[in-house]
Design an enzyme around this catalytic site. Structure first.
Site, short mmCIF file in Angstrom:
data_model
loop_
_atom_site.label_atom_id
_atom_site.label_comp_id
_atom_site.label_asym_id
_atom_site.label_seq_id
_atom_site.Cartn_x
_atom_site.Cartn_y
_atom_site.Cartn_z
N SER A 124 0.83 -1.21 0.00
CA SER A 124 0.00 0.00 0.00
C SER A 124 0.85 1.25 0.00
O SER A 124 1.92 1.30 0.63
CB SER A 124 -0.90 -0.01 1.24
OG SER A 124 -1.53 1.25 1.43
N GLU A 126 0.20 3.66 1.69
CA GLU A 126 0.24 4.10 3.08
C GLU A 126 1.62 3.84 3.69
O GLU A 126 2.01 4.50 4.66
CB GLU A 126 -0.84 3.37 3.89
CG GLU A 126 -2.25 3.86 3.64
CD GLU A 126 -2.57 5.15 4.38
OE1 GLU A 126 -1.95 5.40 5.43
OE2 GLU A 126 -3.45 5.89 3.92
N TYR A 148 -1.78 0.22 10.39
CA TYR A 148 -2.07 -0.46 9.12
C TYR A 148 -0.85 -0.36 8.20
O TYR A 148 -0.40 -1.36 7.63
CB TYR A 148 -3.29 0.19 8.46
CG TYR A 148 -3.58 -0.27 7.05
CD1 TYR A 148 -4.45 -1.32 6.81
CD2 TYR A 148 -3.00 0.38 5.95
CE1 TYR A 148 -4.74 -1.73 5.51
CE2 TYR A 148 -3.27 -0.02 4.66
CZ TYR A 148 -4.14 -1.07 4.44
OH TYR A 148 -4.41 -1.48 3.15
#
Length: 334
Positions: A124, A126, A148
């Protein structure tokens, strides 16, 4: 010979689109679904009768090993993860186990059984977190800002280590935000599309939002799962950044969505400071040059077309009283 593909997270947005793509290519598609997630199978809609479901506790290494040994897949797509990033703060350890634990158990199973399975890990954007530079590519340092993202980074390096140490065909896609009519309502794109549809139909009047200045690189989920598949069709396993390379603000998102139904967003949007995120991103934008060069991949659906489809789908759902139901006609943006 018919190829078998295993998918974790098959009941999520990406699982749906990936299953549709693989079925179109003639695969046998098997979803690994935990017992407590069986109720989510309804999310597969029209695909429920076209894929196979193998019930297995993703936290159980022996069960995962048995599943891989029995099914002997040619490809594994590990999409298992909490769907909503902010929720990872509520259960950091559970998030780590679901993301990193599942990846590790699957990779170890492939190694122990001795298969030549090709493995895709859903990484990801992120992971990049608090970036020094934009856009980001495969060499950009990672500084995750939430549990996460940290778990995704751990799983990413676990995949790399298995490739380097054991010679597995293991790769990852570092995917930026990708949306569709299947997005749950807590995601900002779907929150906005549903609000625009509801206000247009007279079912609501206001939309509460946090920061309108936050920016994202948004694409269509159906385009992104094709990149996943392409990564397992090339000769060498590598990492790929997948995104549009274009930043859009939440203000643009709201404006375009409301324009789709002929409304001025400024008459309906209210800022609620309680909705502001402390780990918000403003400069996460992809440099997908490597994917374009090596995979021949490029997103096909524009931001504007995607939002138009999401808003129109929500209007149809509300008019039919079937806001929770899906159909392939609605979801597969042409």
């Amino acid at each position: 010979m018919t190829k078998t593909a295993l998918i974790t997270g098959i009941t999520g947005q990406d699982g749906y689109y990936l299953s549709h793509l693989l079925l179109k290519h003639g695969y046998r598609v098997v979803g690994l679904v935990s017992p407590h997630r069986q109720t989510n199978l309804a999310k597969l809609g029209d695909l429920a009768n076209k894929v196979e479901i193998y019930t297995v506790d993703l936290r159980d290494s022996t069960a995962i090993l048995n599943a891989v040994e029995q099914l002997r897949p040619q490809e594994i797509y590990n999409l298992a993860a909490p769907s909503f990033v902010p929720d990872s703060w509520k259960d950091p350890l559970g998030t780590l186990d679901l993301i990193t634990g599942t990846a590790t158990r699957l990779l170890d199973a492939v190694r122990q059984v001795g298969l030549s399975t090709r493995f895709y890990q859903a990484s990801s954007s992120e992971m990049f977190g608090d970036v020094f530079c934009s856009p980001q590519d495969e060499e950009t340092p990672c500084r995750p800002k939430n549990p996460y993202a940290a778990a995704k980074l751990h799983a990413h390096w676990t995949m790399v280590h298995h490739r380097q140490r054991y010679g597995l065909f293991a790769c990852s896609g570092i995917l930026y935000n990708h949306e569709s009519p299947l997005r749950p309502q807590q995601f900002v794109t779907r929150k906005v599309s549903l609000a625009a549809a509801s206000i247009k139909l007279g079912l609501a009047d206001k939309l509460e939002m946090g920061s309108l200045d936050a920016k994202r690189d948004w694409g269509f989920a159906g385009d992104y799962v094709k990149a996943m598949w392409l990564m397992l069709q090339v000769d060498e396993p590598e990492e790929y950044v997948i995104g549009t390379g274009k930043l859009h603000s939440v203000r643009e998102l709201v404006s375009i969505a409301f324009e789709c139904v002929g409304l001025n967003w400024q008459n309906h949007v209210v800022i609620n400071p309680n909705l502001l995120r402390t780990d918000e991103h403003f400069q996460l934008v992809a440099n997908p040059t490597k994917a374009k060069k090596n995979l021949g991949w490029e997103g096909q659906i524009s931001f504007e077309k995607l939002l138009e489809q999401m808003v129109q789908t929500d209007i149809e759902r509300l008019q039919n009283g079937k806001i929770a139901e899906v159909s392939s006609k609605q979801l597969l943006v042409e």
